[in-house]
Design a protein around this motif. Structure first.
Motif, PDB file in Angstrom:
ATOM      1  N   TRP A  72       0.792  -1.216   0.000  1.00 54.25           N
ATOM      2  CA  TRP A  72       0.000   0.000   0.000  1.00 54.25           C
ATOM      3  C   TRP A  72       0.831   1.277   0.000  1.00 54.25           C
ATOM      4  O   TRP A  72       0.301   2.367  -0.143  1.00 54.25           O
ATOM      5  N   VAL A  73       2.121   1.162   0.180  1.00 52.34           N
ATOM      6  CA  VAL A  73       2.968   2.349   0.339  1.00 52.34           C
ATOM      7  C   VAL A  73       3.201   3.027  -0.998  1.00 52.34           C
ATOM      8  O   VAL A  73       3.391   2.372  -2.029  1.00 52.34           O
ATOM      9  N   ILE A  74       3.194   4.347  -0.975  1.00 58.00           N
ATOM     10  CA  ILE A  74       3.561   5.130  -2.149  1.00 58.00           C
ATOM     11  C   ILE A  74       4.490   6.248  -1.702  1.00 58.00           C
ATOM     12  O   ILE A  74       4.423   6.706  -0.571  1.00 58.00           O
ATOM     13  N   SER A  75       5.347   6.687  -2.604  1.00 59.04           N
ATOM     14  CA  SER A  75       6.294   7.748  -2.286  1.00 59.04           C
ATOM     15  C   SER A  75       6.455   8.677  -3.470  1.00 59.04           C
ATOM     16  O   SER A  75       6.500   8.229  -4.628  1.00 59.04           O
ATOM     17  N   SER A  76       6.583   9.965  -3.180  1.00 65.32           N
ATOM     18  CA  SER A  76       6.840  10.968  -4.210  1.00 65.32           C
ATOM     19  C   SER A  76       8.279  11.471  -4.163  1.00 65.32           C
ATOM     20  O   SER A  76       8.630  12.395  -4.880  1.00 65.32           O
ATOM     21  N   ARG A  77       9.092  10.856  -3.326  1.00 67.90           N
ATOM     22  CA  ARG A  77      10.486  11.279  -3.164  1.00 67.90           C
ATOM     23  C   ARG A  77      11.397  10.509  -4.094  1.00 67.90           C
ATOM     24  O   ARG A  77      11.504   9.288  -4.011  1.00 67.90           O
ATOM     25  N   ALA A  78      12.093  11.226  -4.949  1.00 63.50           N
ATOM     26  CA  ALA A  78      12.975  10.585  -5.919  1.00 63.50           C
ATOM     27  C   ALA A  78      14.075   9.778  -5.231  1.00 63.50           C
ATOM     28  O   ALA A  78      14.493   8.725  -5.733  1.00 63.50           O
ATOM     29  N   ASP A  79      14.539  10.239  -4.073  1.00 58.39           N
ATOM     30  CA  ASP A  79      15.657   9.557  -3.413  1.00 58.39           C
ATOM     31  C   ASP A  79      15.251   8.239  -2.775  1.00 58.39           C
ATOM     32  O   ASP A  79      16.105   7.507  -2.267  1.00 58.39           O
ATOM     33  N   GLU A  80      13.977   7.921  -2.788  1.00 60.53           N
ATOM     34  CA  GLU A  80      13.525   6.649  -2.250  1.00 60.53           C
ATOM     35  C   GLU A  80      13.382   5.572  -3.316  1.00 60.53           C
ATOM     36  O   GLU A  80      13.043   4.437  -2.999  1.00 60.53           O
ATOM     37  N   TYR A  81      13.647   5.916  -4.557  1.00 59.90           N
ATOM     38  CA  TYR A  81      13.552   4.954  -5.648  1.00 59.90           C
ATOM     39  C   TYR A  81      14.919   4.365  -5.954  1.00 59.90           C
ATOM     40  O   TYR A  81      15.938   5.052  -5.894  1.00 59.90           O
ATOM     41  N   ASP A  82      14.896   3.086  -6.288  1.00 59.59           N
ATOM     42  CA  ASP A  82      16.141   2.343  -6.445  1.00 59.59           C
ATOM     43  C   ASP A  82      16.626   2.249  -7.886  1.00 59.59           C
ATOM     44  O   ASP A  82      17.826   2.115  -8.129  1.00 59.59           O
ATOM     45  N   TYR A  83      15.710   2.269  -8.829  1.00 57.46           N
ATOM     46  CA  TYR A  83      16.067   2.059 -10.229  1.00 57.46           C
ATOM     47  C   TYR A  83      15.367   3.092 -11.095  1.00 57.46           C
ATOM     48  O   TYR A  83      14.226   3.491 -10.824  1.00 57.46           O
ATOM     49  N   TRP A  84      16.067   3.471 -12.168  1.00 58.68           N
ATOM     50  CA  TRP A  84      15.554   4.492 -13.073  1.00 58.68           C
ATOM     51  C   TRP A  84      15.734   4.071 -14.524  1.00 58.68           C
ATOM     52  O   TRP A  84      16.718   3.409 -14.867  1.00 58.68           O
ATOM     53  N   GLY A  85      14.790   4.493 -15.353  1.00 55.61           N
ATOM     54  CA  GLY A  85      14.931   4.304 -16.784  1.00 55.61           C
ATOM     55  C   GLY A  85      15.765   5.416 -17.391  1.00 55.61           C
ATOM     56  O   GLY A  85      16.225   6.322 -16.684  1.00 55.61           O
ATOM     57  N   GLN A  86      15.938   5.346 -18.697  1.00 56.90           N
ATOM     58  CA  GLN A  86      16.791   6.317 -19.379  1.00 56.90           C
ATOM     59  C   GLN A  86      16.037   7.593 -19.750  1.00 56.90           C
ATOM     60  O   GLN A  86      16.650   8.598 -20.101  1.00 56.90           O
ATOM     61  N   GLY A  87      14.735   7.554 -19.671  1.00 56.45           N
ATOM     62  CA  GLY A  87      13.917   8.730 -19.944  1.00 56.45           C
ATOM     63  C   GLY A  87      13.402   8.767 -21.370  1.00 56.45           C
ATOM     64  O   GLY A  87      13.997   8.210 -22.286  1.00 56.45           O
ATOM     65  N   THR A  88      12.278   9.444 -21.545  1.00 55.29           N
ATOM     66  CA  THR A  88      11.701   9.651 -22.867  1.00 55.29           C
ATOM     67  C   THR A  88      11.238  11.115 -22.958  1.00 55.29           C
ATOM     68  O   THR A  88      10.639  11.639 -22.021  1.00 55.29           O
ATOM     69  N   GLN A  89      11.549  11.746 -24.081  1.00 54.48           N
ATOM     70  CA  GLN A  89      11.265  13.173 -24.242  1.00 54.48           C
ATOM     71  C   GLN A  89       9.807  13.391 -24.628  1.00 54.48           C
ATOM     72  O   GLN A  89       9.293  12.761 -25.552  1.00 54.48           O
ATOM     73  N   VAL A  90       9.175  14.313 -23.917  1.00 49.89           N
ATOM     74  CA  VAL A  90       7.830  14.769 -24.255  1.00 49.89           C
ATOM     75  C   VAL A  90       7.913  16.265 -24.531  1.00 49.89           C
ATOM     76  O   VAL A  90       8.380  17.027 -23.681  1.00 49.89           O
ATOM     77  N   THR A  91       7.481  16.662 -25.712  1.00 49.84           N
ATOM     78  CA  THR A  91       7.485  18.074 -26.084  1.00 49.84           C
ATOM     79  C   THR A  91       6.081  18.484 -26.485  1.00 49.84           C
ATOM     80  O   THR A  91       5.475  17.863 -27.358  1.00 49.84           O
ATOM     81  N   VAL A  92       5.568  19.516 -25.825  1.00 42.75           N
ATOM     82  CA  VAL A  92       4.224  20.003 -26.093  1.00 42.75           C
ATOM     83  C   VAL A  92       4.338  21.402 -26.693  1.00 42.75           C
ATOM     84  O   VAL A  92       4.860  22.317 -26.053  1.00 42.75           O
ATOM     85  N   SER A  93       3.867  21.547 -27.897  1.00 44.77           N
ATOM     86  CA  SER A  93       3.951  22.839 -28.581  1.00 44.77           C
ATOM     87  C   SER A  93       2.675  23.643 -28.349  1.00 44.77           C
ATOM     88  O   SER A  93       1.586  23.080 -28.218  1.00 44.77           O
ATOM     89  N   SER A  94       2.850  24.946 -28.331  1.00 45.15           N
ATOM     90  CA  SER A  94       1.684  25.819 -28.066  1.00 45.15           C
ATOM     91  C   SER A  94       0.988  26.224 -29.350  1.00 45.15           C
ATOM     92  O   SER A  94       1.460  25.976 -30.438  1.00 45.15           O
TER      93      SER A  94
END
Length: 127
Positions: free
Chosen positions: A105-127
């Motif tokens: 049931w636990v959830i966390s919004s703190r980045a330092d509590e996460y153990d593994y990360w992906g490489q990221g994906t770019q999202v670009t929103v144009s106006s």
């Protein structure tokens, strides 16, 4: 070790939608709390959304509440971020993150509590 691979980013006009995916491997997926974070140019990484191990609890940053939805698919070992009504300020690199060892049931919004990360994906929103 857990490997996380994001996909689904791209360029979209304001008001549009994107669905990000994050595929996990290397650990039992049901043991992982999964979060989404983002980092815009010149800014610090910030929390976006999280889903508990059991998939029942979710939590969102105020700026995306009502527009973004996080979900998980145990069979596919994947977590998703459905992003609707996108705004230019949503432009960022979006990262998937996994946390081991938390209860269902636990959830966390703190980045330092996460153990593994992906490489990221770019999202670009144009106006």
């Amino acid at each position: 070790q857990v490997q996380l691979v994001e996909s689904g980013g791209g360029l979209v006009q304001a008001g549009g939608s994107l669905r990000l995916s994050c595929a996990a491997s290397g650990r039992t997926f049901s043991n992982l709390q999964m979060g989404w974070f983002r980092q815009a140019p010149g800014k610090e990484r910030e929390f976006v959304a999280v889903i508990s191990r059991n998939g029942i609890r979710t939590y969102y940053a105020d700026g995306v509440k009502g527009r973004f939805t996080v979900s998980r698919d145990e069979a596919k070992k994947a977590v998703y971020l459905q992003m609707n009504s996108l705004k230019p300020e949503d432009t960022a690199v979006y990262y998937c993150a996994a946390r081991e060892g938390s209860s269902g049931w636990v959830i966390s919004s703190r980045a330092d509590e996460y153990d593994y990360w992906g490489q990221g994906t770019q999202v670009t929103v144009s106006s």
